[in-house]
Motif scaffolding. Sequence first.
Motif, PDB file in Angstrom:
ATOM      1  N   PRO A  44      -5.784   7.414   1.909  1.00  8.88           N
ATOM      2  CA  PRO A  44      -4.517   7.130   1.222  1.00  8.88           C
ATOM      3  C   PRO A  44      -3.370   6.766   2.166  1.00  8.88           C
ATOM      4  CG  PRO A  44      -5.440   9.235   0.534  1.00  8.88           C
ATOM      5  CD  PRO A  44      -6.174   8.815   1.758  1.00  8.88           C
ATOM      6  N   PRO A  46      -0.661   5.026   4.144  1.00  7.72           N
ATOM      7  CA  PRO A  46      -0.074   3.683   4.156  1.00  7.72           C
ATOM      8  C   PRO A  46      -0.032   3.139   5.575  1.00  7.72           C
ATOM      9  CG  PRO A  46       1.648   5.329   3.972  1.00  7.72           C
ATOM     10  CD  PRO A  46       0.343   6.071   3.915  1.00  7.72           C
ATOM     11  N   THR A  52       2.273   1.380   0.982  1.00  9.08           N
ATOM     12  CA  THR A  52       1.117   1.737   0.161  1.00  9.08           C
ATOM     13  C   THR A  52      -0.166   1.514   0.955  1.00  9.08           C
ATOM     14  OG1 THR A  52       1.103  -0.488  -0.830  1.00  9.08           O
ATOM     15  CG2 THR A  52       2.232   1.264  -2.057  1.00  9.08           C
ATOM     16  N   SER A  53      -1.254   2.111   0.483  1.00 14.51           N
ATOM     17  CA  SER A  53      -2.515   2.117   1.214  1.00 14.51           C
ATOM     18  C   SER A  53      -3.375   0.898   0.893  1.00 14.51           C
ATOM     19  CB  SER A  53      -3.293   3.386   0.867  1.00 14.51           C
ATOM     20  OG  SER A  53      -3.633   3.364  -0.512  1.00 14.51           O
ATOM     21  N   VAL A  56      -4.583   0.774  -2.780  1.00 15.03           N
ATOM     22  CA  VAL A  56      -3.601   0.202  -3.706  1.00 15.03           C
ATOM     23  C   VAL A  56      -3.592  -1.320  -3.575  1.00 15.03           C
ATOM     24  CG1 VAL A  56      -1.154   0.108  -4.324  1.00 15.03           C
ATOM     25  CG2 VAL A  56      -2.215   2.301  -3.740  1.00 15.03           C
ATOM     26  N   THR A  86       5.475  -5.698  -1.263  1.00 14.55           N
ATOM     27  CA  THR A  86       5.982  -4.727  -0.283  1.00 14.55           C
ATOM     28  C   THR A  86       6.948  -5.316   0.738  1.00 14.55           C
ATOM     29  OG1 THR A  86       4.192  -5.085   1.316  1.00 14.55           O
ATOM     30  CG2 THR A  86       3.788  -3.489  -0.455  1.00 14.55           C
ATOM     31  N   GLN A 188       0.323   4.912  -5.332  1.00 11.95           N
ATOM     32  CA  GLN A 188       0.224   5.560  -4.024  1.00 11.95           C
ATOM     33  C   GLN A 188       0.442   7.065  -4.150  1.00 11.95           C
ATOM     34  OE1 GLN A 188      -0.713   4.373  -1.122  1.00 11.95           O
ATOM     35  NE2 GLN A 188      -0.299   6.231   0.053  1.00 11.95           N
ATOM     36  N   GLU A 192      -2.426   9.977  -3.319  1.00 12.05           N
ATOM     37  CA  GLU A 192      -2.208  11.046  -2.343  1.00 12.05           C
ATOM     38  C   GLU A 192      -2.420  12.420  -2.970  1.00 12.05           C
ATOM     39  OE1 GLU A 192       1.653  10.425  -0.677  1.00 12.05           O
ATOM     40  OE2 GLU A 192       1.068   8.591   0.393  1.00 12.05           O
TER      41      GLU A 192
END
Length: 233
Positions: A44, A46, A52-53, A56, A86, A188, A192
């Motif tokens: 998870p 980022p 975000t990871s 995602v 993003t 996200q 988590e």
Amino acid sequence: MRLFQSPNVVVRVTYRSEWPDGFGARGWKLDIALDDPEIIASTPSPGERINTSVLVHDILDHYVSGFPPSGHRNEAMALIQLSTRTGSDPRSDYEQMIDEDLIHGVVFGESMRSFLPPCAVRLLPPEVLSGKEIISFLVNIMGHDSLRTLFLERFFDLGYRGVPLAQASWNRRGLGYDRNTAIGICLQWLLEEADRILVNGSFSFATGFFQIGNHACQITLDKPINIMFSKLV
């Protein structure tokens, strides 16, 4: 607490503490990509520049946007979606794919000839060439740096061509494209929370699914435990 009855999108995911993929990675995969050797499980966490990871990214910038999870053309389009969502710059990712794959004659998802822009294809002889042979031929004509620049421009061109396709895919699923940033942050947080439960409980395997809507999202773990997290977007 259930925040909605009919989510717009449902995405199944699988977690393993160690994937038998030769990398031994801990993390999550989309179920639609379980058999794809090019997809490595992601945690998870980022990125340094992205909030975000990778999971995602796989959910929103690939799956919801209508782009399969692997292939250089698909990743070109998905990285522009990541940038839109993003504010990240896809240049470094494009350059990495050029240096690690394309410049060595490797293209995933299609042939090198079909991936090249028309201006480069016109330079090639008519006979069938391997990816490495095409690169060698073009380097002899253009030089290494010029070919690298051509690939970079090709990535950006393909990426931006994917924008209307992604917008149409979001609309078909009933999701607001202008909600992509907020939905990504929501997913996200849910990821988590679910990951924390699995790590703290020392679970080696779990399955579940995300439910994604414009105003709320949810993650449900259904094996080996049953637990649900919901959050407003």
